[in-house]
Scaffold this motif. Structure first.
Motif, PDB file in Angstrom:
ATOM      1  N   LYS A  50       0.927  -0.839  -0.442  1.00  0.00           N
ATOM      2  CA  LYS A  50       0.649   0.054   0.290  1.00  0.00           C
ATOM      3  C   LYS A  50       0.808   0.969   0.156  1.00  0.00           C
ATOM      4  CE  LYS A  50      -3.854   2.335   2.750  1.00  0.00           C
ATOM      5  NZ  LYS A  50      -4.659   2.169   3.729  1.00  0.00           N
ATOM      6  N   ALA A  51       0.393   2.462  -0.806  1.00  0.00           N
ATOM      7  CA  ALA A  51       1.436   3.162  -0.418  1.00  0.00           C
ATOM      8  C   ALA A  51       0.015   4.344  -0.428  1.00  0.00           C
ATOM      9  CB  ALA A  51       1.844   3.766  -2.206  1.00  0.00           C
ATOM     10  N   THR A  52      -0.074   5.904  -0.194  1.00  0.00           N
ATOM     11  CA  THR A  52      -0.536   6.735   0.107  1.00  0.00           C
ATOM     12  C   THR A  52      -0.202   8.349   0.309  1.00  0.00           C
ATOM     13  OG1 THR A  52       0.298   7.301   2.108  1.00  0.00           O
ATOM     14  CG2 THR A  52      -1.886   5.533   1.611  1.00  0.00           C
ATOM     15  N   LEU A  53      -0.943   9.080  -0.274  1.00  0.00           N
ATOM     16  CA  LEU A  53      -0.048  10.137  -1.558  1.00  0.00           C
ATOM     17  C   LEU A  53      -1.490  11.701  -1.023  1.00  0.00           C
ATOM     18  CD1 LEU A  53       1.444  11.750  -3.157  1.00  0.00           C
ATOM     19  CD2 LEU A  53      -0.090  10.738  -5.327  1.00  0.00           C
ATOM     20  N   LYS A  54      -0.860  12.439  -0.674  1.00  0.00           N
ATOM     21  CA  LYS A  54      -2.056  13.526  -0.219  1.00  0.00           C
ATOM     22  C   LYS A  54      -1.299  14.610  -1.376  1.00  0.00           C
ATOM     23  CE  LYS A  54      -3.040  13.886   4.316  1.00  0.00           C
ATOM     24  NZ  LYS A  54      -4.047  13.822   4.695  1.00  0.00           N
ATOM     25  N   ILE A  61      -5.228   6.665  -2.456  1.00  0.00           N
ATOM     26  CA  ILE A  61      -4.240   4.942  -1.915  1.00  0.00           C
ATOM     27  C   ILE A  61      -3.595   4.206  -3.681  1.00  0.00           C
ATOM     28  CG2 ILE A  61      -4.997   3.112  -0.776  1.00  0.00           C
ATOM     29  CD1 ILE A  61      -6.898   4.298   0.963  1.00  0.00           C
ATOM     30  N   ALA A  62      -2.795   3.424  -3.239  1.00  0.00           N
ATOM     31  CA  ALA A  62      -2.669   2.600  -4.212  1.00  0.00           C
ATOM     32  C   ALA A  62      -2.010   1.602  -4.288  1.00  0.00           C
ATOM     33  CB  ALA A  62      -1.220   3.802  -5.505  1.00  0.00           C
ATOM     34  N   TRP A  63      -2.083   0.450  -5.081  1.00  0.00           N
ATOM     35  CA  TRP A  63      -1.485  -0.297  -4.469  1.00  0.00           C
ATOM     36  C   TRP A  63      -0.919  -1.354  -5.714  1.00  0.00           C
ATOM     37  CZ3 TRP A  63      -2.244  -2.826   0.772  1.00  0.00           C
ATOM     38  CH2 TRP A  63      -3.420  -2.407   1.210  1.00  0.00           C
ATOM     39  N   TYR A  64       0.654  -1.153  -5.187  1.00  0.00           N
ATOM     40  CA  TYR A  64       1.730  -1.301  -6.022  1.00  0.00           C
ATOM     41  C   TYR A  64       2.088  -3.259  -6.418  1.00  0.00           C
ATOM     42  CZ  TYR A  64       5.082   0.059  -2.772  1.00  0.00           C
ATOM     43  OH  TYR A  64       6.184   0.157  -2.118  1.00  0.00           O
ATOM     44  N   CYS A  65       3.000  -3.401  -6.404  1.00  0.00           N
ATOM     45  CA  CYS A  65       3.624  -4.220  -6.542  1.00  0.00           C
ATOM     46  C   CYS A  65       5.306  -4.690  -6.515  1.00  0.00           C
ATOM     47  CB  CYS A  65       3.967  -5.853  -7.585  1.00  0.00           C
ATOM     48  SG  CYS A  65       3.854  -7.444  -7.420  1.00  0.00           S
ATOM     49  N   PRO A  66       6.100  -3.928  -5.833  1.00  0.00           N
ATOM     50  CA  PRO A  66       7.179  -4.146  -6.205  1.00  0.00           C
ATOM     51  C   PRO A  66       8.183  -5.310  -7.384  1.00  0.00           C
ATOM     52  CG  PRO A  66       7.156  -4.362  -3.960  1.00  0.00           C
ATOM     53  CD  PRO A  66       6.064  -4.528  -4.554  1.00  0.00           C
ATOM     54  N   GLU A  67       7.470  -6.332  -7.060  1.00  0.00           N
ATOM     55  CA  GLU A  67       8.569  -7.054  -8.592  1.00  0.00           C
ATOM     56  C   GLU A  67       7.977  -7.112  -9.797  1.00  0.00           C
ATOM     57  OE1 GLU A  67       7.095 -11.641  -7.025  1.00  0.00           O
ATOM     58  OE2 GLU A  67       5.212 -10.335  -5.617  1.00  0.00           O
ATOM     59  N   VAL A  68       6.980  -5.968 -10.201  1.00  0.00           N
ATOM     60  CA  VAL A  68       6.086  -6.050 -11.593  1.00  0.00           C
ATOM     61  C   VAL A  68       7.134  -4.303 -11.371  1.00  0.00           C
ATOM     62  CG1 VAL A  68       4.340  -4.705 -13.340  1.00  0.00           C
ATOM     63  CG2 VAL A  68       4.326  -6.863 -11.200  1.00  0.00           C
ATOM     64  N   PRO A  69       7.754  -4.129 -12.734  1.00  0.00           N
ATOM     65  CA  PRO A  69       8.601  -3.388 -13.347  1.00  0.00           C
ATOM     66  C   PRO A  69       8.682  -2.202 -13.139  1.00  0.00           C
ATOM     67  CG  PRO A  69       9.769  -4.548 -14.269  1.00  0.00           C
ATOM     68  CD  PRO A  69       8.712  -5.545 -13.354  1.00  0.00           C
ATOM     69  N   ILE A  70       7.512  -1.478 -13.423  1.00  0.00           N
ATOM     70  CA  ILE A  70       6.216  -0.578 -13.900  1.00  0.00           C
ATOM     71  C   ILE A  70       5.968   0.500 -13.231  1.00  0.00           C
ATOM     72  CG2 ILE A  70       4.005   0.263 -14.832  1.00  0.00           C
ATOM     73  CD1 ILE A  70       5.047  -2.662 -16.410  1.00  0.00           C
ATOM     74  N   ASN A  71       6.500   1.799 -13.266  1.00  0.00           N
ATOM     75  CA  ASN A  71       6.379   2.762 -12.232  1.00  0.00           C
ATOM     76  C   ASN A  71       5.440   3.716 -12.452  1.00  0.00           C
ATOM     77  OD1 ASN A  71       7.839   4.846 -13.093  1.00  0.00           O
ATOM     78  ND2 ASN A  71       9.071   4.696 -11.527  1.00  0.00           N
ATOM     79  N   ASP A  72       4.911   3.826 -13.590  1.00  0.00           N
ATOM     80  CA  ASP A  72       3.840   4.850 -13.452  1.00  0.00           C
ATOM     81  C   ASP A  72       2.442   4.042 -14.145  1.00  0.00           C
ATOM     82  OD1 ASP A  72       3.545   7.122 -15.502  1.00  0.00           O
ATOM     83  OD2 ASP A  72       2.795   5.881 -17.053  1.00  0.00           O
ATOM     84  N   GLY A  73       1.359   5.058 -13.435  1.00  0.00           N
ATOM     85  CA  GLY A  73       0.254   5.028 -12.835  1.00  0.00           C
ATOM     86  C   GLY A  73      -0.965   5.524 -13.811  1.00  0.00           C
ATOM     87  N   PRO A  74      -2.194   5.621 -13.292  1.00  0.00           N
ATOM     88  CA  PRO A  74      -2.968   5.552 -14.432  1.00  0.00           C
ATOM     89  C   PRO A  74      -2.825   7.934 -14.138  1.00  0.00           C
ATOM     90  CG  PRO A  74      -4.233   5.363 -12.573  1.00  0.00           C
ATOM     91  CD  PRO A  74      -2.890   4.723 -12.560  1.00  0.00           C
ATOM     92  N   TYR A  75      -3.613   8.161 -15.332  1.00  0.00           N
ATOM     93  CA  TYR A  75      -3.472   9.815 -15.069  1.00  0.00           C
ATOM     94  C   TYR A  75      -1.790  10.058 -15.422  1.00  0.00           C
ATOM     95  CZ  TYR A  75      -5.557  14.162 -14.489  1.00  0.00           C
ATOM     96  OH  TYR A  75      -5.733  15.807 -13.859  1.00  0.00           O
ATOM     97  N   LYS A  76      -2.137  11.054 -14.125  1.00  0.00           N
ATOM     98  CA  LYS A  76      -1.001  11.441 -13.976  1.00  0.00           C
ATOM     99  C   LYS A  76       0.152  10.598 -12.753  1.00  0.00           C
ATOM    100  CE  LYS A  76      -3.014  16.643 -15.233  1.00  0.00           C
ATOM    101  NZ  LYS A  76      -2.485  18.031 -13.475  1.00  0.00           N
ATOM    102  N   PHE A  77      -0.320  10.227 -12.354  1.00  0.00           N
ATOM    103  CA  PHE A  77       0.946   8.851 -11.480  1.00  0.00           C
ATOM    104  C   PHE A  77       2.047   8.367 -12.505  1.00  0.00           C
ATOM    105  CE2 PHE A  77      -4.112  10.236  -9.664  1.00  0.00           C
ATOM    106  CZ  PHE A  77      -3.153  10.779  -8.753  1.00  0.00           C
ATOM    107  N   PHE A  78       2.635   8.486 -10.754  1.00  0.00           N
ATOM    108  CA  PHE A  78       4.076   7.550 -11.516  1.00  0.00           C
ATOM    109  C   PHE A  78       4.953   7.742 -10.141  1.00  0.00           C
ATOM    110  CE2 PHE A  78       5.267  11.669 -13.454  1.00  0.00           C
ATOM    111  CZ  PHE A  78       6.671  12.254 -12.709  1.00  0.00           C
ATOM    112  N   GLY A  79       5.769   6.673 -10.313  1.00  0.00           N
ATOM    113  CA  GLY A  79       6.766   7.093  -9.325  1.00  0.00           C
ATOM    114  C   GLY A  79       6.475   5.571  -7.990  1.00  0.00           C
ATOM    115  N   LEU A  80       6.003   4.611  -8.150  1.00  0.00           N
ATOM    116  CA  LEU A  80       5.925   3.249  -6.940  1.00  0.00           C
ATOM    117  C   LEU A  80       6.761   2.667  -7.987  1.00  0.00           C
ATOM    118  CD1 LEU A  80       1.922   3.537  -5.858  1.00  0.00           C
ATOM    119  CD2 LEU A  80       4.390   4.165  -4.829  1.00  0.00           C
TER     120      LEU A  80
END
Length: 80
Positions: A50-54, A61-80
């Motif tokens: 779990k990761a949270t952001l204001k 709230i975002a759920w991410y998987c460190p095993e999957v090497p993609i740090n891009d998300g929907p809309y403007k989000f990235f960085g996980l």
């Protein structure tokens, strides 16, 4: 509208033709994700963290998987 992300440089370009005139702007985007090591979920064979952001006046709230090497998300989000 569409977004052009330059994640390596930390900015997003926004383009829209929804109005009478085209709208374009460039936004510096940095995300101060708060990573939780205590909260996890299982999905298929993956362990999600779990990761949270204001940002933008909202809590995300975002759920991410460190095993999957993609740090891009929907809309403007990235960085996980």
């Amino acid at each position: 509208f569409f977004l052009k992300k330059q994640n390596d440089e930390g900015f997003v370009e926004f383009y829209s033709n929804e109005f009478d005139q085209n709208l374009e702007y460039k936004e510096n985007n940095t995300f101060d994700w708060k990573l939780s090591n205590d909260e996890t979920k299982k999905y298929l064979s993956y362990t999600l963290k779990k990761a949270t952001l204001k940002k933008y006046g909202k809590d995300f709230i975002a759920w991410y998987c460190p095993e999957v090497p993609i740090n891009d998300g929907p809309y403007k989000f990235f960085g996980l």
